[in-house]
Design a protein around this motif. Structure first.
Motif, PDB file in Angstrom:
ATOM      1  N   GLY A  50      25.901  38.988  21.735  1.00 51.70           N
ATOM      2  CA  GLY A  50      26.259  37.627  22.118  1.00 51.70           C
ATOM      3  C   GLY A  50      25.231  36.929  22.980  1.00 51.70           C
ATOM      4  N   ILE A  51      24.122  37.596  23.306  1.00 53.19           N
ATOM      5  CA  ILE A  51      23.129  37.010  24.207  1.00 53.19           C
ATOM      6  C   ILE A  51      22.047  36.283  23.418  1.00 53.19           C
ATOM      7  N   THR A 108      25.328  39.606  32.738  1.00 52.41           N
ATOM      8  CA  THR A 108      24.821  38.918  31.555  1.00 52.41           C
ATOM      9  C   THR A 108      25.943  38.321  30.710  1.00 52.41           C
ATOM     10  N   ASP A 109      27.146  38.194  31.266  1.00 56.94           N
ATOM     11  CA  ASP A 109      28.203  37.577  30.461  1.00 56.94           C
ATOM     12  C   ASP A 109      29.324  36.967  31.307  1.00 56.94           C
ATOM     13  N   ALA A 125      23.641  27.959  33.264  1.00 58.12           N
ATOM     14  CA  ALA A 125      23.958  29.372  33.468  1.00 58.12           C
ATOM     15  C   ALA A 125      23.624  30.194  32.229  1.00 58.12           C
ATOM     16  N   THR A 126      23.867  29.621  31.058  1.00 53.44           N
ATOM     17  CA  THR A 126      23.571  30.330  29.808  1.00 53.44           C
ATOM     18  C   THR A 126      22.072  30.522  29.627  1.00 53.44           C
ATOM     19  N   SER A 127      21.286  29.540  30.047  1.00 53.36           N
ATOM     20  CA  SER A 127      19.838  29.653  29.902  1.00 53.36           C
ATOM     21  C   SER A 127      19.252  30.702  30.836  1.00 53.36           C
ATOM     22  N   ILE A 128      19.955  31.000  31.957  1.00 52.94           N
ATOM     23  CA  ILE A 128      19.478  32.033  32.881  1.00 52.94           C
ATOM     24  C   ILE A 128      19.782  33.436  32.353  1.00 52.94           C
ATOM     25  N   LEU A 129      20.819  33.533  31.541  1.00 54.08           N
ATOM     26  CA  LEU A 129      21.320  34.829  31.077  1.00 54.08           C
ATOM     27  C   LEU A 129      20.239  35.722  30.446  1.00 54.08           C
ATOM     28  N   PRO A 130      19.434  35.219  29.502  1.00 56.14           N
ATOM     29  CA  PRO A 130      18.419  36.108  28.919  1.00 56.14           C
ATOM     30  C   PRO A 130      17.423  36.644  29.933  1.00 56.14           C
ATOM     31  N   TYR A 131      17.082  35.830  30.949  1.00 54.07           N
ATOM     32  CA  TYR A 131      16.160  36.311  31.973  1.00 54.07           C
ATOM     33  C   TYR A 131      16.775  37.467  32.755  1.00 54.07           C
ATOM     34  N   VAL A 168      17.738  49.576  25.346  1.00 45.68           N
ATOM     35  CA  VAL A 168      16.877  49.062  24.285  1.00 45.68           C
ATOM     36  C   VAL A 168      17.545  49.194  22.920  1.00 45.68           C
ATOM     37  N   VAL A 169      18.141  50.338  22.623  1.00 48.14           N
ATOM     38  CA  VAL A 169      18.755  50.538  21.301  1.00 48.14           C
ATOM     39  C   VAL A 169      19.894  49.548  21.051  1.00 48.14           C
ATOM     40  N   PRO A 170      20.891  49.424  21.947  1.00 51.99           N
ATOM     41  CA  PRO A 170      21.940  48.416  21.704  1.00 51.99           C
ATOM     42  C   PRO A 170      21.397  46.986  21.672  1.00 51.99           C
ATOM     43  N   LEU A 171      20.360  46.709  22.483  1.00 52.63           N
ATOM     44  CA  LEU A 171      19.780  45.374  22.501  1.00 52.63           C
ATOM     45  C   LEU A 171      19.155  45.032  21.153  1.00 52.63           C
ATOM     46  N   VAL A 172      18.397  45.965  20.601  1.00 55.95           N
ATOM     47  CA  VAL A 172      17.768  45.734  19.296  1.00 55.95           C
ATOM     48  C   VAL A 172      18.823  45.599  18.203  1.00 55.95           C
ATOM     49  N   LEU A 173      19.808  46.499  18.195  1.00 57.95           N
ATOM     50  CA  LEU A 173      20.863  46.427  17.183  1.00 57.95           C
ATOM     51  C   LEU A 173      21.676  45.147  17.321  1.00 57.95           C
ATOM     52  N   GLY A 174      21.982  44.758  18.571  1.00 57.37           N
ATOM     53  CA  GLY A 174      22.716  43.516  18.788  1.00 57.37           C
ATOM     54  C   GLY A 174      21.925  42.302  18.333  1.00 57.37           C
ATOM     55  N   GLY A 175      20.620  42.294  18.618  1.00 54.29           N
ATOM     56  CA  GLY A 175      19.779  41.189  18.176  1.00 54.29           C
ATOM     57  C   GLY A 175      19.693  41.099  16.666  1.00 54.29           C
TER      58      GLY A 175
END
Length: 331
Positions: A50-51, A108-109, A125-131, A168-175
Motif C-alpha cells: 500500500g505504500i 508507515t501507515d 503526510a502521505t508524501s512523507i511516508l515513503p521517506y 527488503v523481500v516483502p518490500l519488493v514483493l509488495g511493490g
C-alpha cells in the motif's frame, strides 16, 4: 476506520490471552515459534503493497515540515530512545534494545488515519511516508549496531540478513504486486477495491504473530510479567516529550494547523510491527526483545487517539491561529 482497525488493541489483547493459554499445551510452543515469522512476513507484504514509493518527489513541496520530520525521526528520536533507556531500563538491556528498536522506526501507515481524524494535511503526510520507509530500511541496521551492539550480542551478518529477509523481500514483493495490479486492474480498482483490504490483513496477521509469540514464549512471560509494564513508562515518556517537541517546532517554524497535525503524527507514530519482525530474526536468543515490542500496538492506538482529540480541541478553541492558505507560499 473499519471495525478491525478501530478495535486493533482489542484484537492484540485477545491474541495475547489466547497465545498464553495455548502455550500451556504440550507441543504448541514449538509449532507457534515457527509460525511467527511467516505471519509477520504476510503482514509486512500487506503494509508495503500500500505504500506509493512513486510519491517520493511530492514531499519536496514542503521542506519545512518534511525536513523537520525527518530530522526528528532519524536523529532526535534515536538519541531520545537511548536516553530514556539509560534512565528507566539500565538494569534490563533486552528491554532497552526493544525500546530503541521501537523508537527508531517511524510509522508507515497508521499515522495517516490519525492525521485525517484531526483534519490534518493527509496528502502531505502521505508524501512523507515513503521517506520514512526508505530511511528506516537503510538506517535501522546502523542504529542497532551503534546503540544495541553494546547491550546484547548482535553479529553483523545476522543483522544484515534479518533486514534483507524481513524488510527488503516483502518490500519488493509488495511493490511488484502494486505495479502488477495497477497495470492489469487499473488504479481505480486498486485504490477502491484492493487497498482497503490491506489494513485489516495487517492487523489480523499482526495479531496472529503476537499470539504465536506469546504461545511460544509463555513461560518467559509468566516468569517476568512486570517487565512489559516497566517498558510502558519510557514509551509514554517518549510520546509526551515528542508531543512537546512537535508543538515547539511547529510554533518556531510557523506551521499551519494542518501542517502541525501532520508533523506531530509523523514524529509520534511508531512502526512496531516492522521492529517486531526484525527482532524475531535478529535476536533469536533474546526473547524479551520481541516481547517488549508487543507493548507498542497496545499503547500506540490509545495514545494517538488521545493526541488526535488534543489537536481537535486546539483547533476548536482557536489556540493555533495560523492559517494554511496564508502560509502556503512560505512552504
Amino acid at each position: 476506520m473499519d471495525v478491525v482497525e478501530k478495535y486493533q488493541t482489542v484484537f492484540v489483547l485477545v491474541a495475547i490471552a489466547v497465545g498464553l493459554a495455548l502455550g500451556q499445551v504440550s507441543g504448541v510452543p514449538a509449532v507457534a515459534d515457527r509460525l511467527i515469522l511467516p505471519f509477520l512476513m504476510v503482514m509486512l507484504f500487506a503494509a508495503f503493497a500500500g505504500i506509493p514509493l512513486s510519491r517520493l518527489r511530492d514531499a519536496f513541496g514542503n521542506r519545512r515540515v518534511v525536513g523537520s520530520s525527518l530530522l526528528i525521526n532519524f536523529i532526535w528520536s534515536p538519541l531520545l530512545a537511548v536516553g530514556l533507556g539509560a534512565v528507566f531500563l539500565r538494569d534490563h538491556p533486552a528491554l532497552w534494545v526493544g525500546l530503541i528498536m521501537l523508537m527508531v522506526t517511524p510509522c508507515t501507515d497508521w499515522y495517516l488515519i490519525f492525521t485525517d481524524i484531526a483534519d490534518g494535511d493527509v496528502p502531505l503526510a502521505t508524501s512523507i511516508l515513503p521517506y520514512n520507509l526508505v530511511l528506516q530500511l537503510v538506517l535501522l541496521p546502523v542504529y542497532l549496531y551503534a546503540f544495541a551492539g553494546t547491550l546484547v550480542e548482535l553479529p553483523l551478518g545476522v543483522l544484515v540478513e534479518s533486514v534483507v529477509l524481513v524488510l527488503v523481500v516483502p518490500l519488493v514483493l509488495g511493490g511488484l504486486a502494486r505495479w502488477g495490479l495497477t497495470r492489469t486492474k487499473g488504479r481505480e480498482w486498486f485504490a477502491g477495491r484492493f487497498l482497503p483490504k490491506l489494513s485489516p490483513i495487517q492487523i489480523v496477521f499482526l495479531s496472529l504473530a503476537i499470539g504465536a509469540m506469546f504461545a511460544s514464549q509463555g513461560e518467559v512471560i509468566l516468569e517476568n510479567p512486570e517487565l512489559l509494564a516497566l517498558l510502558a513508562v519510557p514509551v509514554i515518556a517518549f510520546y509526551a516529550i515528542n508531543l512537546g517537541v512537535g508543538f515547539g517546532v511547529g510554533r518556531l517554524l510557523s506551521f499551519s494547523y494542518e501542517e502541525l497535525v501532520c508533523f506531530n503524527n509523523t514524529i509520534l507514530s511508531r512502526n512496531s510491527p516492522t521492529a517486531l519482525a526484525i527482532a524475531v530474526v535478529a535476536f533469536p536468543n533474546e526473547p524479551l526483545i520481541p516481547l517488549a515490542l508487543v507493548i507498542g500496538p497496545l499503547l500506540e492506538l490509545p495514545l494517538l487517539g488521545i493526541i488526535a482529540q488534543i489537536h481537535v480541541a486546539i483547533r476548536d478553541r482557536e489556540w493555533w491561529p495560523l492559517d494554511a492558505t496564508a502560509l502556503r507560499g512560505r512552504s
